[in-house]
Design an enzyme around this catalytic site. Structure first.
Site, PDB file in Angstrom:
ATOM      1  N   ASP A 106       0.852  -1.185   0.000  1.00  0.00           N
ATOM      2  CA  ASP A 106       0.000   0.000   0.000  1.00  0.00           C
ATOM      3  C   ASP A 106       0.892   1.241   0.000  1.00  0.00           C
ATOM      4  OD1 ASP A 106       0.926   0.299   2.594  1.00  0.00           O
ATOM      5  OD2 ASP A 106      -0.915  -0.397   3.531  1.00  0.00           O
ATOM      6  N   SER A 107       0.279   2.393  -0.156  1.00  0.00           N
ATOM      7  CA  SER A 107       1.072   3.614  -0.386  1.00  0.00           C
ATOM      8  C   SER A 107       1.546   4.275   0.895  1.00  0.00           C
ATOM      9  CB  SER A 107       0.241   4.617  -1.175  1.00  0.00           C
ATOM     10  OG  SER A 107      -0.800   5.131  -0.362  1.00  0.00           O
TER      11      SER A 107
ATOM     12  N   GLY B 270      -0.516   6.081   2.732  1.00  0.00           N
ATOM     13  CA  GLY B 270      -1.425   7.199   2.997  1.00  0.00           C
ATOM     14  C   GLY B 270      -2.411   6.938   4.115  1.00  0.00           C
ATOM     15  N   PHE B 271      -3.035   5.767   4.109  1.00  0.00           N
ATOM     16  CA  PHE B 271      -4.059   5.461   5.110  1.00  0.00           C
ATOM     17  C   PHE B 271      -3.470   5.440   6.515  1.00  0.00           C
ATOM     18  CE2 PHE B 271      -6.423   2.403   7.736  1.00  0.00           C
ATOM     19  CZ  PHE B 271      -7.680   2.984   7.702  1.00  0.00           C
TER      20      PHE B 271
ATOM     21  N   ASP C  20      -2.453   8.305  -1.895  1.00  0.00           N
ATOM     22  CA  ASP C  20      -3.740   8.990  -1.831  1.00  0.00           C
ATOM     23  C   ASP C  20      -4.042   9.419  -0.409  1.00  0.00           C
ATOM     24  OD1 ASP C  20      -4.174   6.461  -0.740  1.00  0.00           O
ATOM     25  OD2 ASP C  20      -6.246   6.371  -1.423  1.00  0.00           O
TER      26      ASP C  20
ATOM     27  N   GLN D  96     -11.504   7.371  -5.209  1.00  0.00           N
ATOM     28  CA  GLN D  96     -12.010   7.938  -3.959  1.00  0.00           C
ATOM     29  C   GLN D  96     -13.339   8.644  -4.256  1.00  0.00           C
ATOM     30  OE1 GLN D  96     -11.059   7.444  -0.957  1.00  0.00           O
ATOM     31  NE2 GLN D  96      -8.923   6.746  -1.074  1.00  0.00           N
TER      32      GLN D  96
ATOM     33  N   GLY E 115     -11.296   4.163   0.360  1.00  0.00           N
ATOM     34  CA  GLY E 115     -12.162   5.006   1.176  1.00  0.00           C
ATOM     35  C   GLY E 115     -13.416   4.346   1.692  1.00  0.00           C
TER      36      GLY E 115
ATOM     37  N   ASP F  66      -8.069  -7.264   0.941  1.00  0.00           N
ATOM     38  CA  ASP F  66      -7.105  -7.541   2.003  1.00  0.00           C
ATOM     39  C   ASP F  66      -7.708  -7.114   3.318  1.00  0.00           C
ATOM     40  OD1 ASP F  66      -5.597  -4.932   3.313  1.00  0.00           O
ATOM     41  OD2 ASP F  66      -6.539  -4.503   1.378  1.00  0.00           O
TER      42      ASP F  66
ATOM     43  N   CYS G 282     -12.920 -28.872   8.225  1.00  0.00           N
ATOM     44  CA  CYS G 282     -11.744 -28.072   7.905  1.00  0.00           C
ATOM     45  C   CYS G 282     -10.488 -28.933   8.017  1.00  0.00           C
ATOM     46  CB  CYS G 282     -11.659 -26.877   8.861  1.00  0.00           C
ATOM     47  SG  CYS G 282     -10.205 -25.838   8.600  1.00  0.00           S
TER      48      CYS G 282
ATOM     49  N   CYS H  96      -7.295 -27.655   8.142  1.00  0.00           N
ATOM     50  CA  CYS H  96      -6.135 -26.928   8.672  1.00  0.00           C
ATOM     51  C   CYS H  96      -5.570 -27.666   9.887  1.00  0.00           C
ATOM     52  CB  CYS H  96      -6.535 -25.496   9.034  1.00  0.00           C
ATOM     53  SG  CYS H  96      -7.277 -25.336  10.685  1.00  0.00           S
TER      54      CYS H  96
ATOM     55  N   CYS I 260      -7.738 -27.690  13.158  1.00  0.00           N
ATOM     56  CA  CYS I 260      -8.918 -28.550  13.148  1.00  0.00           C
ATOM     57  C   CYS I 260      -8.557 -30.026  13.002  1.00  0.00           C
ATOM     58  CB  CYS I 260      -9.863 -28.133  12.016  1.00  0.00           C
ATOM     59  SG  CYS I 260     -10.587 -26.502  12.266  1.00  0.00           S
TER      60      CYS I 260
ATOM     61  N   HIS J  33      -5.838 -21.316  11.060  1.00  0.00           N
ATOM     62  CA  HIS J  33      -7.217 -21.719  10.748  1.00  0.00           C
ATOM     63  C   HIS J  33      -7.964 -20.611  10.007  1.00  0.00           C
ATOM     64  CE1 HIS J  33     -11.360 -23.049  11.058  1.00  0.00           C
ATOM     65  NE2 HIS J  33     -11.619 -21.820  11.457  1.00  0.00           N
TER      66      HIS J  33
END
Length: 380
Positions: free
Chosen positions: A97-98, A100-101, A151, A194, A221, A271, A309, A311, A314, A340
């Site tokens: 990511d950039s 910014g957030f 951004d 945005q 956003g 994500d 499951c 994994c 489990c 899991h």
């Protein structure tokens, strides 16, 4: 698409059911099957997981965090040590990511100007400047495969004037990011739409991004406090404004029902820190909903979290054991529950890919919601 990029980064749509799409993003480091969920490796690690364990869950790509890595250990150090892939022992694609957030949400005493953002580190109070040009430089030093343009992400709710001003600043920054990114065969640059929940601003933003030209497009956003109903209402129109032949990435989402709803509205990539963060706090995501392993009802339960499951948590451990190690604050608790959760999220993505390809996505959604509505298995 830029000269030389055709062979090294491309999106191939393999099927569509309603607005839901399935396909493959081809990169020089391997294919990313879409819809794709990207586990978050904030500081060059998915917390409580080995990289090979993350790959074993079915993840094709990880997300790294520009803000955290620029502060510690620094992008320059990672570059000297051979780049982020080598540094963290992950040979598949990485999206960064950039920054910014995180600057907006974590940094102290930040000052926003046309040039960029100056801020004090949340770690040691040191002063830093992040601009579109510096963000592109940091992501180049990290060596990520997919780079996000810089951004500003305003918190919602906000008034229309503030949203418009912020969006237009982000579009000017997108243009500068594009210029600073240059021509980097084998690496892709994504623009970020945005405009808050406002349809006209989202359209204006999408047109600005199309004119600049990117390898993929993100819906930014959202998932910033507006609630699921408002987010879905925005996703009913926002992805449709972005190019059909490029990947569409919804940033920071999310919960399983958010993910399914986003895919139904044309999103290809997502994500979220949720599966790993929840794993460390005793929450497990299953087909039946969220299980709080800390609850006393599990202390004598010999059954697995989810009998279907495969994994390690489990396959090899009981609810009683998982309850015990969580209560005892043992590290294995976060390790098993995170594994899991990531396994469940990747299984959910595979289920959607299969259903879209088969033209049965509506039935998949119905079963998904009905199974979750039934709740966890009866207590013993």
């Amino acid at each position: 698409m830029r000269c030389g990029m055709e062979k090294t980064f491309s999106f191939e749509k393999l099927g569509q059911d309603g607005k839901a799409r399935t396909g493959v993003i081809h990169t020089t480091r391997g294919d990313i099957r879409t819809p794709a969920f990207m586990p978050v490796g904030t500081a060059a690690t998915v917390k409580a997981m080995m990289p090979e364990s993350v790959a074993a869950t079915g993840a094709d790509i990880l997300l790294g965090n520009t803000y955290h890595l620029m502060l510690r250990p620094t992008a320059e150090r990672i570059d000297r040590l051979g780049g982020l892939h080598k540094f963290m022992n992950w040979d598949k694609p990485i999206l960064t990511d950039s920054g910014g957030f995180q600057v907006m949400s974590l940094a102290d005493l930040r000052k926003l100007t046309e040039k960029g953002v100056t801020f004090k580190s949340h770690i040691d109070g040191s002063r830093h400047e992040l601009t579109p040009e510096r963000s592109m430089e940091i992501q180049r030093l990290l060596g990520s495969d997919i780079v996000m343009c810089f951004d500003e992400c305003p918190a919602l709710p906000a008034d229309r004037d503030a949203i418009a001003k912020s969006m237009r600043l982000s579009m000017r920054w997108a243009d500068r990011s594009r210029e600073a990114f240059g021509d980097r065969p084998g690496h892709a640059l994504f623009g970020i739409q945005q405009g808050g929940l406002e349809q006209d601003f989202r359209q204006e933003s999408a047109e600005a991004l199309r004119n600049i030209g990117f390898d993929g497009y993100a819906v930014g956003g959202l998932a910033v406090g507006e609630g699921q109903e408002a987010m879905f209402k925005c996703l009913d129109f926002a992805p449709d404004m972005l190019p059909e032949d490029k990947p569409r990435y919804l940033m920071g989402v999310g919960k399983p029902d958010d993910i399914v709803g986003a895919v139904a509205r044309g999103i290809d990539m997502m994500d979220c820190v949720l599966p790993s963060r929840s794993g460390r706090t005793g929450q497990a995501f299953t087909r039946h909903g969220v299980v709080n392993i800390k609850n006393v009802r599990h202390k004598d339960d010999p059954r697995p979290l989810d009998e279907n499951c495969t994994c390690p948590a489990c396959s090899n451990y009981s609810r009683a054991y998982l309850h015990h190690v969580y209560r005892s604050q043992e590290m294995i608790s976060g390790m098993l529950l995170t594994w899991h959760n990531l396994h469940y999220f990747q299984e959910l993505m595979q289920g959607m890919r299969d259903a879209i390809a088969a033209g049965t996505f509506e039935a998949f959604q119905k079963t998904f919601h009905e199974t979750r509505a039934n709740g966890d298995i009866e207590r013993l």
